[in-house]
Design a protein around this motif. Structure first.
Motif, PDB file in Angstrom:
ATOM      1  N   LYS A 137      62.688 114.566  73.263  1.00 28.29           N
ATOM      2  CA  LYS A 137      62.969 113.685  74.393  1.00 28.29           C
ATOM      3  C   LYS A 137      61.738 113.471  75.271  1.00 28.29           C
ATOM      4  CE  LYS A 137      67.190 112.341  73.870  1.00 28.29           C
ATOM      5  NZ  LYS A 137      67.469 110.878  73.700  1.00 28.29           N
ATOM      6  N   ALA A 138      60.901 114.498  75.406  1.00 27.12           N
ATOM      7  CA  ALA A 138      59.693 114.357  76.221  1.00 27.12           C
ATOM      8  C   ALA A 138      58.741 113.350  75.592  1.00 27.12           C
ATOM      9  CB  ALA A 138      59.011 115.721  76.374  1.00 27.12           C
ATOM     10  N   ALA A 139      58.582 113.430  74.258  1.00 27.68           N
ATOM     11  CA  ALA A 139      57.702 112.492  73.553  1.00 27.68           C
ATOM     12  C   ALA A 139      58.265 111.071  73.627  1.00 27.68           C
ATOM     13  CB  ALA A 139      57.540 112.926  72.103  1.00 27.68           C
ATOM     14  N   GLU A 140      59.585 110.951  73.526  1.00 32.17           N
ATOM     15  CA  GLU A 140      60.222 109.634  73.606  1.00 32.17           C
ATOM     16  C   GLU A 140      59.971 109.000  74.971  1.00 32.17           C
ATOM     17  OE1 GLU A 140      64.385 108.526  71.979  1.00 32.17           O
ATOM     18  OE2 GLU A 140      64.697 108.986  74.103  1.00 32.17           O
ATOM     19  N   LYS A 141      60.144 109.787  76.041  1.00 37.96           N
ATOM     20  CA  LYS A 141      59.921 109.289  77.402  1.00 37.96           C
ATOM     21  C   LYS A 141      58.474 108.856  77.598  1.00 37.96           C
ATOM     22  CE  LYS A 141      60.617 110.601  82.248  1.00 37.96           C
ATOM     23  NZ  LYS A 141      61.073 111.682  83.169  1.00 37.96           N
ATOM     24  N   TYR A 142      57.547 109.635  77.012  1.00 39.49           N
ATOM     25  CA  TYR A 142      56.123 109.310  77.112  1.00 39.49           C
ATOM     26  C   TYR A 142      55.796 108.025  76.329  1.00 39.49           C
ATOM     27  CZ  TYR A 142      51.027 109.922  76.777  1.00 39.49           C
ATOM     28  OH  TYR A 142      49.662 109.736  76.851  1.00 39.49           O
ATOM     29  N   ALA A 143      56.474 107.831  75.205  1.00 39.04           N
ATOM     30  CA  ALA A 143      56.130 106.734  74.281  1.00 39.04           C
ATOM     31  C   ALA A 143      56.657 105.372  74.714  1.00 39.04           C
ATOM     32  CB  ALA A 143      56.649 107.065  72.880  1.00 39.04           C
ATOM     33  N   LEU A 144      57.756 105.346  75.455  1.00 40.38           N
ATOM     34  CA  LEU A 144      58.380 104.055  75.780  1.00 40.38           C
ATOM     35  C   LEU A 144      57.455 103.108  76.545  1.00 40.38           C
ATOM     36  CD1 LEU A 144      62.030 105.217  76.541  1.00 40.38           C
ATOM     37  CD2 LEU A 144      61.275 103.741  74.661  1.00 40.38           C
ATOM     38  N   PRO A 145      56.770 103.535  77.610  1.00 40.28           N
ATOM     39  CA  PRO A 145      55.830 102.611  78.264  1.00 40.28           C
ATOM     40  C   PRO A 145      54.695 102.184  77.328  1.00 40.28           C
ATOM     41  CG  PRO A 145      56.303 104.495  79.677  1.00 40.28           C
ATOM     42  CD  PRO A 145      56.857 104.831  78.333  1.00 40.28           C
ATOM     43  N   LEU A 146      54.257 103.121  76.461  1.00 37.34           N
ATOM     44  CA  LEU A 146      53.201 102.808  75.504  1.00 37.34           C
ATOM     45  C   LEU A 146      53.653 101.730  74.520  1.00 37.34           C
ATOM     46  CD1 LEU A 146      50.411 103.503  74.298  1.00 37.34           C
ATOM     47  CD2 LEU A 146      51.541 105.313  72.983  1.00 37.34           C
ATOM     48  N   LEU A 147      54.920 101.850  74.088  1.00 36.28           N
ATOM     49  CA  LEU A 147      55.493 100.857  73.166  1.00 36.28           C
ATOM     50  C   LEU A 147      55.402  99.454  73.756  1.00 36.28           C
ATOM     51  CD1 LEU A 147      57.178 100.274  70.568  1.00 36.28           C
ATOM     52  CD2 LEU A 147      59.218 100.710  71.951  1.00 36.28           C
ATOM     53  N   GLN A 148      55.730  99.321  75.021  1.00 41.06           N
ATOM     54  CA  GLN A 148      55.672  98.014  75.667  1.00 41.06           C
ATOM     55  C   GLN A 148      54.241  97.500  75.800  1.00 41.06           C
ATOM     56  OE1 GLN A 148      58.761  97.099  74.994  1.00 41.06           O
ATOM     57  NE2 GLN A 148      58.546  95.795  76.813  1.00 41.06           N
ATOM     58  N   GLU A 149      53.298  98.406  76.003  1.00 44.03           N
ATOM     59  CA  GLU A 149      51.892  97.990  76.076  1.00 44.03           C
ATOM     60  C   GLU A 149      51.439  97.359  74.765  1.00 44.03           C
ATOM     61  OE1 GLU A 149      49.744  97.887  78.688  1.00 44.03           O
ATOM     62  OE2 GLU A 149      51.586  98.343  79.805  1.00 44.03           O
ATOM     63  N   PHE A 150      51.838  97.953  73.655  1.00 42.45           N
ATOM     64  CA  PHE A 150      51.494  97.389  72.341  1.00 42.45           C
ATOM     65  C   PHE A 150      52.102  95.994  72.180  1.00 42.45           C
ATOM     66  CE2 PHE A 150      50.751 101.896  71.106  1.00 42.45           C
ATOM     67  CZ  PHE A 150      49.477 101.732  70.576  1.00 42.45           C
ATOM     68  N   ARG A 151      53.348  95.854  72.556  1.00 43.59           N
ATOM     69  CA  ARG A 151      54.024  94.571  72.374  1.00 43.59           C
ATOM     70  C   ARG A 151      53.449  93.502  73.298  1.00 43.59           C
ATOM     71  NH1 ARG A 151      60.090  97.230  71.821  1.00 43.59           N
ATOM     72  NH2 ARG A 151      59.901  97.774  69.596  1.00 43.59           N
TER      73      ARG A 151
END
Length: 460
Positions: A379-393
């Motif tokens: 869950k910690a990695a998921e929370k960290y990754a979500l803003p990053l995911l949007q940056e890529f998109r």
């Protein structure tokens, strides 16, 4: 619960995500060339009124039209005598008012007539949609398949024919095909041949027979001509024309002698020569491209062609035609709009797909889907990754986050199955340092990069 095993209708196919990416590569390549030559896209319904389609493709074509049964209790309204007669031809009009479109050209002619007050002439359109034919399925031949058509109406200039040759050359070359032949003929030449043989009323029978030369050979064509009402003397006159050889210039010279007594035949020759002249000017060369060939046996048995006829074949794979078309001066007249000339071509997208697949010509970029997968271990990695995911998109990079925490092996298998080229691994160390691990799935190599650096790398 039903135990019926699911199956496809014969002659139809499902397309996987990977196949759709490849198909869209073909469509997009052809559409780009169409637009370059000034054509704009339209679409028409999958079904047309049966009366719109029948009588436009000849007797053989009419037999291949998929009819749609009327809704409701359609048999209750049928004359009992028709039911007892068991005559499907007589019964069809009573139980079926609509049909799936057989091609895109006749619906386009119908569109032009219905929208004649809204369009500017000459009207240049392209259309990429499926069509249906009740044909016997075989390699390269399906009952549901896509056509990529371009047509222009309201212009009798043979510059249109010359540009269609260039469209074929450019689109097929852009798709990676190197050895293909664009065959040309003219319906007026065929009419002239029927005239000098003394059988002008059998023009359709003659063209249907000689169009099969590649499939059934000369003896097969002769047998079919005899069955269709031609005599041995007629065939003696036809043979030298059917077996015409040499360069385009030689063929035209010989045809001028053969058709000297036919005014319509000579007009057909003039139109072919004018088309070749335009090509020479457009290509900036005194000689035509080697893949353009005059073929007198090319007839394409469709009744509506009145001038130039096209057919394209690849010489790299055993396959039928991958394109064709022609001029159809009288087509819109069938719908009440007289005097409007038209000419068009079609790409057989499904056959082109099979050719590219067999020759391994699809570029890697044509199979591109998701470019990077972000791992998800907790869950910690998921929370960290979500803003990053949007940056890529936001950077227009196709990206996914594995949807739930899972073992690395499972996530790597997912990336392999989807052919995702890169995976970002995010663990506690990466979250603390903001330096992420980027893995290349092709060679297994890993590198440590910041998120902005990964974005620049993937964009590059």
């Amino acid at each position: 619960m039903s135990n019926i095993k699911p199956s496809l209708a014969k002659g139809t196919r499902d397309f996987s995500p990977l196949e759709m990416v490849k198909r869209n590569y073909i469509f997009d390549t052809i559409k780009t060339v169409f637009k370059k030559y000034g054509y704009a896209e339209i679409q028409t319904p999958s079904m047309e009124n049966l009366a719109t389609l029948t009588g436009k493709y000849g007797d053989e074509g009419d037999k291949l039209i998929f009819k749609i049964l009327n809704s409701g209790d359609f048999l209750s309204k049928v004359n009992p005598e028709l039911l007892v007669s068991a005559n499907s031809n007589l019964l069809t009009s009573s139980i079926s008012e609509k049909a799936l479109r057989y091609d895109l050209t006749v619906p386009f002619a119908r569109y032009v007539v219905m929208h004649q007050n809204e369009i500017s002439l000459p009207f240049k359109r392209f259309q990429v949609q499926p069509v249906w034919r009740a044909d016997r399925p075989q390699k390269g031949r399906y009952r549901e398949f896509y056509q990529c058509d371009a047509d222009v109406v309201g212009s009798d200039s043979l510059l249109n024919e010359a540009e269609f040759v260039l469209i074929y050359q450019e689109a097929l070359s852009n798709l990676g095909l190197k050895d293909f032949t664009i065959k040309l003929n003219n319906r007026k030449i065929l009419s002239g041949i029927a005239e000098i043989v003394g059988k002008p009323e059998l023009i359709v029978d003659m063209t249907v027979a000689i169009d099969k030369l590649d499939k059934i050979g000369l003896e097969g064509v002769i047998k079919e001509l005899i069955d269709r009402g031609f005599t041995s003397a007629d065939i003696d006159k036809l043979k030298p024309v059917i077996l015409l050889e040499g360069s385009n210039k030689t063929k035209l010279g010989n045809l001028k002698e053969v058709l000297a007594g036919s005014s319509i035949g000579l007009r057909g020759i003039e139109e072919i020569e004018q088309t070749f002249d335009y090509l020479r000017l457009l290509l900036g060369d005194e000689s035509l491209a080697v893949n353009v060939e005059l073929d007198i046996t090319l007839a394409r048995g469709l009744n509506y062609y009145t001038g130039c006829i096209f057919e394209v074949k690849t010489n790299e794979v055993a396959m039928g035609s991958i394109g064709g078309g022609g001029r159809y001066d009288d087509l819109t007249g069938m719908f009440g709009l007289k005097g409007l000339t038209g000419v068009g071509i079609s790409f057989g997208a499904d056959r082109i797909y099979d050719v590219l697949e067999e020759l391994d010509l699809f570029p890697e970029s044509a199979a591109a889907g998701t470019k990077v997968l972000i791992s998800n271990f907790d869950k910690a990695a998921e929370k960290y990754a979500l803003p990053l995911l949007q940056e890529f998109r936001k950077a227009n990079i196709a990206a996914e986050l594995y949807p739930s925490p899972a073992k690395l092996k499972k996530q790597m298998s997912y990336a392999d199955d989807k052919r995702i080229p890169y995976v970002i691994l995010i663990g506690s160390e990466e979250m603390e340092s903001s330096i992420l691990t980027l893995k290349d799935m092709h060679n297994g190599q890993q590198q440590k990069l910041s998120a902005p650096a990964i974005i620049e790398f993937l964009k590059g």
